[in-house]
Design an enzyme around this catalytic site. Structure first.
Site, PDB file in Angstrom:
ATOM      1  N   LEU A  33       0.809  -1.220   0.000  1.00 45.86           N
ATOM      2  CA  LEU A  33       0.000   0.000   0.000  1.00 45.86           C
ATOM      3  C   LEU A  33       0.847   1.278   0.000  1.00 45.86           C
ATOM      4  CD1 LEU A  33      -2.751  -1.081   2.559  1.00 45.86           C
ATOM      5  CD2 LEU A  33      -2.736  -1.365   0.072  1.00 45.86           C
ATOM      6  N   HIS A  34       0.360   2.263  -0.709  1.00 46.52           N
ATOM      7  CA  HIS A  34       0.997   3.578  -0.757  1.00 46.52           C
ATOM      8  C   HIS A  34      -0.095   4.637  -0.598  1.00 46.52           C
ATOM      9  CE1 HIS A  34      -0.557   3.631  -4.839  1.00 46.52           C
ATOM     10  NE2 HIS A  34       0.086   2.504  -5.105  1.00 46.52           N
ATOM     11  N   HIS A  37      -3.435   4.273  -2.394  1.00 51.38           N
ATOM     12  CA  HIS A  37      -4.396   3.384  -1.731  1.00 51.38           C
ATOM     13  C   HIS A  37      -5.022   4.063  -0.505  1.00 51.38           C
ATOM     14  CE1 HIS A  37      -1.553   0.238  -3.520  1.00 51.38           C
ATOM     15  NE2 HIS A  37      -2.704  -0.092  -4.048  1.00 51.38           N
TER      16      HIS A  37
HETATM   17  P1  AMP Z   1      -3.678  -1.996  -6.948  1.00 56.42           P
HETATM   18  O1  AMP Z   1      -3.268  -2.428  -5.579  1.00 56.42           O
HETATM   19  O2  AMP Z   1      -2.554  -1.448  -7.767  1.00 56.42           O
HETATM   20  O3  AMP Z   1      -4.515  -3.027  -7.662  1.00 56.42           O
HETATM   21  O4  AMP Z   1      -4.642  -0.744  -6.737  1.00 56.42           O
HETATM   22  C1  AMP Z   1      -5.771  -0.817  -5.914  1.00 56.42           C
HETATM   23  C2  AMP Z   1      -6.605   0.414  -6.124  1.00 56.42           C
HETATM   24  O5  AMP Z   1      -5.842   1.578  -5.837  1.00 56.42           O
HETATM   25  C3  AMP Z   1      -7.078   0.553  -7.597  1.00 56.42           C
HETATM   26  O6  AMP Z   1      -8.396   1.032  -7.619  1.00 56.42           O
HETATM   27  C4  AMP Z   1      -6.114   1.564  -8.144  1.00 56.42           C
HETATM   28  O7  AMP Z   1      -6.629   2.298  -9.242  1.00 56.42           O
HETATM   29  C5  AMP Z   1      -5.898   2.461  -6.940  1.00 56.42           C
HETATM   30  N1  AMP Z   1      -4.640   3.196  -7.074  1.00 56.42           N
HETATM   31  C6  AMP Z   1      -3.412   2.694  -7.355  1.00 56.42           C
HETATM   32  N2  AMP Z   1      -2.509   3.686  -7.457  1.00 56.42           N
HETATM   33  C7  AMP Z   1      -3.185   4.851  -7.244  1.00 56.42           C
HETATM   34  C8  AMP Z   1      -2.801   6.230  -7.230  1.00 56.42           C
HETATM   35  N3  AMP Z   1      -1.557   6.617  -7.457  1.00 56.42           N
HETATM   36  N4  AMP Z   1      -3.755   7.137  -6.973  1.00 56.42           N
HETATM   37  C9  AMP Z   1      -5.047   6.765  -6.751  1.00 56.42           C
HETATM   38  N5  AMP Z   1      -5.457   5.479  -6.752  1.00 56.42           N
HETATM   39  C10 AMP Z   1      -4.545   4.535  -6.998  1.00 56.42           C
END
Ligand code: AMP
Length: 286
Positions: A33-34, A37
């Site tokens: 997570l960042h 998230h």
């Molecule tokens: P992931 O863990 O990469 O599958 O992402 C989980 C959720 O977080 C998805 O809905 C992504 O679009 C969202 N997400 C990932 N990176 C970002 C970001 N930089 N800004 C906003 N939402 C994000």
């Protein structure tokens, strides 16, 4: 905060909260997570009584040659990030729990899954739509939160919810960026510091594209795409552009002549910096 690993247990918890009239906000993630998230988690907290975050690296959305095995994972770090953000439940199933051997169903959102990322990564969005449909049936949220960072995923999920009549709202939240403009992503951990500097050119190039459309009123999409490529290449010597496209933000159809288009414009881009593949986009009203 509790961690739930079993589908039946998560469904029992969801049923209980629905039954007592509490709103469940849901943030599906693949972990590591960042701030992108946590921005979704913060929004979910603001708007709901209970927040559930799923952490599941979904194998079916990776192609055989992709980075499923080396995708970054750090559950303990994620646990503390969720606890700090005020999450109520982490749903953290195993692959076997989500996909028992007898499992046979796939969900495909047609047409809009086949362009852009779907063209570069065949079957990716079937993996995404299938796991998200399963997660919706497991977590039973009132609102599910997704990031604009994954523009096509947002469009596909909205269509999925509409077509299969899921009883929930989809909320798309803005892309969170590093100070240099690089969109935050778990995959940024693959980048060296110098690659991160170069990767900031992606946002610069997208902003140039937006400026050409919104301020300079250039209507030929191909010339804008060419200019975006130029800005990218002149600012990042190790960049390999996979695609730059200008589409609408509902059907993801290419726009050729912007002068006769009035809806939301989506500029999408995929590029490799060194061996790391990155995606980014800008969406705006023309
Ligand atoms: P992931 O863990 O990469 O599958 O992402 C989980 C959720 O977080 C998805 O809905 C992504 O679009 C969202 N997400 C990932 N990176 C970002 C970001 N930089 N800004 C906003 N939402 C994000």
């Amino acid at each position: 905060m509790k961690v739930i690993k079993e589908i039946a247990a998560m469904q029992d918890v969801a049923d209980y909260f629905r039954c007592v009239g509490k709103k469940i906000g849901f943030v599906p993630t693949m972990g590591f997570l960042h701030k992108g998230h946590t921005s979704l988690i913060d929004k979910a907290k603001e708007e709901n009584d209970i927040v559930v975050v799923s952490i599941f690296v979904n194998p079916t959305q990776f192609l055989p040659n992709e980075d499923f095995d080396k995708y970054p994972r750090d559950f303990l770090k994620d646990y503390f990030a969720c606890e700090k953000a005020g999450v109520d439940y982490i749903f953290h199933p195993s692959v076997e729990e989500m996909y028992p051997a007898k499992n046979k169903t796939k969900v495909t959102v047609t047409e809009i899954s086949d362009t852009l990322e779907g063209k570069a990564r065949p079957n990716h969005f079937t993996g995404v739509a299938t796991v998200v449909a399963k997660l919706f049936n497991i977590v039973k949220p009132s609102v599910a939160y997704f990031g604009q960072k994954d523009a096509q995923q947002a469009v596909v999920i909205k269509q999925l919810v509409e077509d299969l009549n899921f009883d929930l709202k989809v909320s798309i939240c803005p892309t969170i960026r590093e100070d240099n403009g690089l969109a935050m992503s778990s995959r940024n951990s693959y980048l060296s510091d110098s690659n991160k500097d170069e990767a900031s050119a992606i946002y610069k190039a997208l902003l140039e594209g937006k400026k050409l459309i919104s301020e300079n009123k250039i209507s030929d999409a191909n010339s804008i795409i060419g200019k975006i490529g130029e800005v990218l290449k002149s600012n990042a010597k190790n960049v390999e552009i996979e695609y730059v496209e200008i589409t609408d933000n509902t059907d993801l159809k290419k726009i050729y002549d912007l002068s006769s288009y009035n809806g939301e414009v989506l500029i999408s881009l995929a590029a490799k910096i060194g061996s790391t593949r990155l995606i980014d986009n800008l969406v705006f009203a023309k």
